[in-house]
Design an enzyme around this catalytic site. Structure first.
Site, PDB file in Angstrom:
ATOM      1  N   THR A  53       0.822  -1.198   0.000  1.00  0.00           N
ATOM      2  CA  THR A  53       0.000   0.000   0.000  1.00  0.00           C
ATOM      3  C   THR A  53       0.864   1.258   0.000  1.00  0.00           C
ATOM      4  OG1 THR A  53      -1.787  -1.143   1.154  1.00  0.00           O
ATOM      5  CG2 THR A  53      -1.788   1.258   1.301  1.00  0.00           C
ATOM      6  N   TYR A 141       5.932 -11.313   6.327  1.00  0.00           N
ATOM      7  CA  TYR A 141       4.867 -10.820   5.445  1.00  0.00           C
ATOM      8  C   TYR A 141       4.651 -11.840   4.337  1.00  0.00           C
ATOM      9  CZ  TYR A 141       2.457  -7.402   2.350  1.00  0.00           C
ATOM     10  OH  TYR A 141       1.571  -6.744   1.541  1.00  0.00           O
ATOM     11  N   LYS A 169       2.162 -10.944   9.039  1.00  0.00           N
ATOM     12  CA  LYS A 169       1.003 -10.390   8.350  1.00  0.00           C
ATOM     13  C   LYS A 169       0.522 -11.469   7.395  1.00  0.00           C
ATOM     14  CE  LYS A 169      -0.640  -6.777   5.226  1.00  0.00           C
ATOM     15  NZ  LYS A 169      -0.294  -5.608   4.378  1.00  0.00           N
TER      16      LYS A 169
END
Length: 304
Positions: A53, A141, A169
């Site tokens: 993002t 991640y 995550k």
């Protein structure tokens, strides 16, 4: 003296920050301040700059630490900064991690190595080696729809026992994979949902919180949802998530963070610029998202 972040602090909602930039691709520190003013006081548990993002791959190497420094300067000292490290190879990832640590990050969210398509043994060894050398605690991640690499649950179970790997995550949308992961990870390891779209399901299946994209826009809504889920008010949480589905469909209709940045001004952030190769959001899509977000913001104000 700096206190190292632990997995116990990986609870709640962590907005996956989009990166405010000027037209020439430099960090817009004034817009970073405006974003943090919008987020702080909403109940968030910390922030995550420089993930996907945050357009990590499109930012220059010099601007990435500047983003972390700007966040650390303007964010409350008691809220941790989990900075993304999305390099595909070990040496660049270590160098990036050190630069972000120097800029004020509290932990590093390290992406699975990609492009080379490593074996599970290679992934295991990569993270163990990284954790041994990292100046900060590591959050793994995993996002296989971007990297084409999944981490086997048994590998995550082993990695979760490393003292410098404190969480992950989880963006693998295979819920059976998620269930197998949470079944065997160490108690000292926090699993965070990385998916706005299935956050309640992952929470109910063992996540301790979430790294959430649209929390940039609606932080109070997401912290309210987290509070409902952790207090056993499941039906209320699911109903609140259902109310967001229209917004989520629009926010992710084009590559994130394009749609979201096009309506950032509604929350006081004047920074619509994207970095190549992303281009401006389709105007019709942006207009629809603006309409939906306006209604959601009115609902969120009622939560105050």
């Amino acid at each position: 003296m700096t206190t190292r972040i632990t997995s116990e602090q990986l609870r709640g909602i962590f907005p996956a920050l989009a990166t405010p930039v000027t037209a020439d691709g430099q960090i817009d520190t004034q817009a970073v301040r405006a974003l943090l003013d919008h987020l702080q006081g909403s109940g968030i548990s910390g922030t995550v700059p420089l993930g996907g993002t945050g357009e990590y791959g499109a930012l220059s190497r010099t601007e990435r630490p500047r983003m972390v420094a700007a966040v650390r300067e303007h964010q409350s000292a008691d809220l941790p900064v989990l900075a993304g490290v999305l390099d595909p190879g070990y040496h660049d990832a270590i160098a990036s991690g050190q630069a972000l640590a120097d800029a004020g990050a509290d932990a590093l969210m390290v992406l699975t190595p990609y492009y080379t398509t490593p074996s599970q043994q290679g992934i295991r060894d990569y993270f163990l080696r990284y954790a041994d050398a990292s100046p900060l605690p590591v959050v793994i991640y995993e996002i296989p729809y971007r990297t084409r690499i999944s981490i086997a649950p048994e590998v995550l179970h082993e990695l979760s026992r490393h003292e410098n790997i404190i969480g992950m995550k989880a963006c693998n949308t295979d819920m059976y994979h998620f269930l197998k992961v949470v079944k065997g990870v160490d108690a000292s390891f926090a699993v965070l949902s990385g998916e706005d779209t299935i956050f309640p399901a992952q929470m109910l299946c063992g996540a301790q919180g979430g790294i959430i994209v649209t929390a940039n826009l609606l932080p109070k809504t997401w912290t309210r949802m987290y509070a409902l889920l952790t207090s056993g008010q499941t039906q209320e949480a699911l109903a609140l998530h259902q109310e967001l589905i229209g917004l989520l469909d629009l926010a992710f209709a084009e590559t994130n963070p394009g749609p979201m940045k096009s309506v950032w001004d509604l929350v006081g952030v004047q920074a619509p610029h994207l970095l190549a190769p992303l281009v401006d959001c389709n105007p019709e899509l942006s207009a629809r998202l603006r309409q939906v977000l306006t209604a959601q913001l009115q609902a969120e104000h009622a939560l105050a």
